[in-house]
Design a protein around this motif. Structure first.
Motif, PDB file in Angstrom:
ATOM      1  N   ASN A 269      -5.997  -7.908  -1.921  1.00  0.00           N
ATOM      2  CA  ASN A 269      -5.473  -8.627  -0.753  1.00  0.00           C
ATOM      3  C   ASN A 269      -5.267  -7.657   0.403  1.00  0.00           C
ATOM      4  O   ASN A 269      -4.238  -6.988   0.498  1.00  0.00           O
ATOM      5  CB  ASN A 269      -4.160  -9.326  -1.126  1.00  0.00           C
ATOM      6  N   ALA A 270      -6.227  -7.570   1.284  1.00  0.00           N
ATOM      7  CA  ALA A 270      -6.169  -6.618   2.399  1.00  0.00           C
ATOM      8  C   ALA A 270      -5.048  -6.961   3.378  1.00  0.00           C
ATOM      9  O   ALA A 270      -4.432  -6.058   3.962  1.00  0.00           O
ATOM     10  CB  ALA A 270      -7.510  -6.591   3.127  1.00  0.00           C
ATOM     11  N   LYS A 271      -4.782  -8.246   3.571  1.00  0.00           N
ATOM     12  CA  LYS A 271      -3.753  -8.655   4.536  1.00  0.00           C
ATOM     13  C   LYS A 271      -2.369  -8.159   4.096  1.00  0.00           C
ATOM     14  O   LYS A 271      -1.598  -7.653   4.910  1.00  0.00           O
ATOM     15  CB  LYS A 271      -3.756 -10.175   4.696  1.00  0.00           C
TER      16      LYS A 271
ATOM     17  N   SER B 129      -1.731  -5.674   2.160  1.00  0.00           N
ATOM     18  CA  SER B 129      -1.722  -4.219   2.275  1.00  0.00           C
ATOM     19  C   SER B 129      -1.445  -3.772   3.705  1.00  0.00           C
ATOM     20  O   SER B 129      -0.685  -2.821   3.937  1.00  0.00           O
ATOM     21  CB  SER B 129      -3.061  -3.645   1.805  1.00  0.00           C
ATOM     22  N   ILE B 130      -2.030  -4.467   4.672  1.00  0.00           N
ATOM     23  CA  ILE B 130      -1.807  -4.126   6.081  1.00  0.00           C
ATOM     24  C   ILE B 130      -0.372  -4.432   6.483  1.00  0.00           C
ATOM     25  O   ILE B 130       0.276  -3.638   7.185  1.00  0.00           O
ATOM     26  CB  ILE B 130      -2.807  -4.891   6.971  1.00  0.00           C
ATOM     27  N   VAL B 131       0.157  -5.567   6.035  1.00  0.00           N
ATOM     28  CA  VAL B 131       1.544  -5.926   6.346  1.00  0.00           C
ATOM     29  C   VAL B 131       2.502  -4.873   5.809  1.00  0.00           C
ATOM     30  O   VAL B 131       3.415  -4.415   6.512  1.00  0.00           O
ATOM     31  CB  VAL B 131       1.890  -7.322   5.756  1.00  0.00           C
ATOM     32  N   ILE B 132       2.298  -4.469   4.566  1.00  0.00           N
ATOM     33  CA  ILE B 132       3.151  -3.442   3.963  1.00  0.00           C
ATOM     34  C   ILE B 132       3.032  -2.127   4.735  1.00  0.00           C
ATOM     35  O   ILE B 132       4.032  -1.452   4.999  1.00  0.00           O
ATOM     36  CB  ILE B 132       2.785  -3.243   2.486  1.00  0.00           C
ATOM     37  N   SER B 133       1.813  -1.776   5.123  1.00  0.00           N
ATOM     38  CA  SER B 133       1.601  -0.532   5.870  1.00  0.00           C
ATOM     39  C   SER B 133       2.319  -0.558   7.213  1.00  0.00           C
ATOM     40  O   SER B 133       2.935   0.441   7.615  1.00  0.00           O
ATOM     41  CB  SER B 133       0.099  -0.305   6.091  1.00  0.00           C
ATOM     42  N   VAL B 134       2.248  -1.683   7.908  1.00  0.00           N
ATOM     43  CA  VAL B 134       2.913  -1.807   9.218  1.00  0.00           C
ATOM     44  C   VAL B 134       4.432  -1.682   9.054  1.00  0.00           C
ATOM     45  O   VAL B 134       5.099  -0.995   9.837  1.00  0.00           O
ATOM     46  CB  VAL B 134       2.543  -3.141   9.891  1.00  0.00           C
ATOM     47  N   ILE B 135       4.977  -2.330   8.021  1.00  0.00           N
ATOM     48  CA  ILE B 135       6.420  -2.224   7.774  1.00  0.00           C
ATOM     49  C   ILE B 135       6.798  -0.778   7.501  1.00  0.00           C
ATOM     50  O   ILE B 135       7.785  -0.255   8.037  1.00  0.00           O
ATOM     51  CB  ILE B 135       6.834  -3.133   6.606  1.00  0.00           C
TER      52      ILE B 135
ATOM     53  N   GLN C  16      -1.823   2.811   0.979  1.00  0.00           N
ATOM     54  CA  GLN C  16      -1.998   1.374   1.223  1.00  0.00           C
ATOM     55  C   GLN C  16      -3.266   1.104   2.035  1.00  0.00           C
ATOM     56  O   GLN C  16      -4.046   0.203   1.715  1.00  0.00           O
ATOM     57  CB  GLN C  16      -0.787   0.826   1.973  1.00  0.00           C
ATOM     58  N   LEU C  17      -3.457   1.879   3.087  1.00  0.00           N
ATOM     59  CA  LEU C  17      -4.614   1.654   3.960  1.00  0.00           C
ATOM     60  C   LEU C  17      -5.931   2.009   3.276  1.00  0.00           C
ATOM     61  O   LEU C  17      -6.995   1.526   3.689  1.00  0.00           O
ATOM     62  CB  LEU C  17      -4.457   2.465   5.249  1.00  0.00           C
ATOM     63  N   LYS C  18      -5.873   2.844   2.238  1.00  0.00           N
ATOM     64  CA  LYS C  18      -7.068   3.169   1.455  1.00  0.00           C
ATOM     65  C   LYS C  18      -7.359   2.106   0.399  1.00  0.00           C
ATOM     66  O   LYS C  18      -8.262   2.272  -0.419  1.00  0.00           O
ATOM     67  CB  LYS C  18      -6.882   4.529   0.764  1.00  0.00           C
ATOM     68  N   GLY C  19      -6.596   1.012   0.427  1.00  0.00           N
ATOM     69  CA  GLY C  19      -6.804  -0.057  -0.541  1.00  0.00           C
ATOM     70  C   GLY C  19      -6.289   0.269  -1.913  1.00  0.00           C
ATOM     71  O   GLY C  19      -6.945   0.003  -2.932  1.00  0.00           O
ATOM     72  N   TYR C  20      -5.094   0.880  -1.962  1.00  0.00           N
ATOM     73  CA  TYR C  20      -4.437   1.267  -3.224  1.00  0.00           C
ATOM     74  C   TYR C  20      -5.254   2.308  -3.990  1.00  0.00           C
ATOM     75  O   TYR C  20      -5.279   2.316  -5.220  1.00  0.00           O
ATOM     76  CB  TYR C  20      -4.195   0.041  -4.122  1.00  0.00           C
TER      77      TYR C  20
END
Length: 330
Positions: free
Chosen positions: A20-22, A24-30, A84-88
């Motif tokens: 789930n890329a979305k 992952s991006i949400v977690i990264s932004v937080i 996270q941005l590397k896709g775990y």
């Protein structure tokens, strides 16, 4: 955490999260927002507490301990963002994975225990002012308490220091860090039960109950007199501390217990909810400077001077500040 032996297939919920890329991006932004606020707020707090706040009362010592753990988390989060941005996909090796995981959880549980210690110190200063009145003795107790906190937390987290926390998932071509935790990390279900009980009950639930008792007692004590300035400040401090417990720590620890029981005994998972709650648990490092503001007179005055806010100057406020300095350890 998804408990699995070396090659047992992962559950669909965990695989779905990794894809789930979305999310992952949400977690990264937080994490990015938390990192910026953490380093700015706690960097300023560390400078004020170390170089601008005197004397070093027990509360100040506890605040320094809390700030240190927050800054350690802020320094570690960029690695989590990269992951996270590397896709775990973790590329920094198993030792670095273990170290970053330890920093992450040490911050959470040292924060819990330190906030309990600050609450106890204020309880003794306001509700039981005749206990531990000798300043030097209280300082020694505070320093010893900080070392004990670290000892207890590292003792409970010891299994994380002795285990390879990376996990290769060939079907997704990624190597995770602490997102898949092998069941073989501990020798039996009983050992897992002890480990989880230590995390949830010793490092969270018990400190939460003690902290709540201390602040409720302080508010009840102050409610009996007319010293409204100190009473309002104590109420604000209690609200902030309890909000940190309820918003940052409680969801994560409750979901950790639920998820682990489901994975160990029912082969089910609430991993996505747990992962999000783990992300929000980091918000405590952004709220801690507010605790310092309401818990320490000296910190409050120095911060007001830096941002050019006028200090309270009424007669009642001065009297209340004097009493707070004498009894609450600032």
């Amino acid at each position: 955490m998804t408990n699995a032996s070396s090659r047992i297939p992962l559950d669909n919920a965990t695989l779905s999260l990794f894809q789930n890329a979305k999310i992952s991006i949400v977690i990264s932004v937080i994490y990015m927002i938390v990192t910026a606020i953490n380093l700015l707020g706690n960097g300023l707090s560390m400078w004020l507490l170390l170089f601008r706040t005197s004397p070093k009362t027990p509360s100040i010592i506890f605040m320094l301990n809390l700030t240190l753990t927050d800054l350690a988390l802020g320094s570690a989060l960029p690695f989590q963002i990269y992951y996270q941005l590397k896709g775990y996909h973790w590329t920094l090796g198993s030792n670095m994975c273990s170290f970053m995981t330890l920093v992450f959880y040490t911050n959470m549980y040292c924060s819990v225990l330190t906030m309990m210690a600050i609450g106890i110190d204020r309880y003794l200063g306001i509700v039981r002012p005749m206990m531990f009145r000798q300043t030097q003795k209280r300082k020694s107790i505070a320093v010893i308490s900080c070392f004990l906190m670290w000892g207890v937390v590292l003792g409970v987290l010891y299994p994380l220091m002795t285990t390879d926390l990376t996990y290769d998932i060939p079907e997704l071509k990624i190597i995770t860090c602490f997102d898949v935790l092998k069941k073989s990390m501990l020798p039996s279900d009983f050992a897992w039960a002890l480990f989880l009980s230590g995390l949830v009950f010793i490092l969270f639930f018990f400190p939460f109950c003690v902290t709540t008792f201390c602040y409720v007692s302080v508010i009840r004590k102050l409610a009996k007199d007319s010293k409204t300035v100190q009473k309002k400040r104590a109420i604000r401090l209690a609200i902030i501390v309890l909000l940190v417990f309820v918003i940052c720590f409680a969801p994560n620890n409750i979901l950790l217990l639920i998820h682990s029981i489901l994975r160990l005994f029912y082969d089910k998972s609430v991993y996505m909810a747990y992962k999000l709650s783990l992300c929000f648990s980091c918000l405590n490092s952004c709220l801690d400077p507010f605790i310092y503001y309401f818990a320490s007179k000296d910190f409050r005055q120095k911060l007001r001077a830096i941002i050019r806010m006028p200090s309270l100057s009424s007669g009642d406020s001065m009297k209340m500040e004097q009493k707070e300095t004498l009894f609450s350890g600032q």
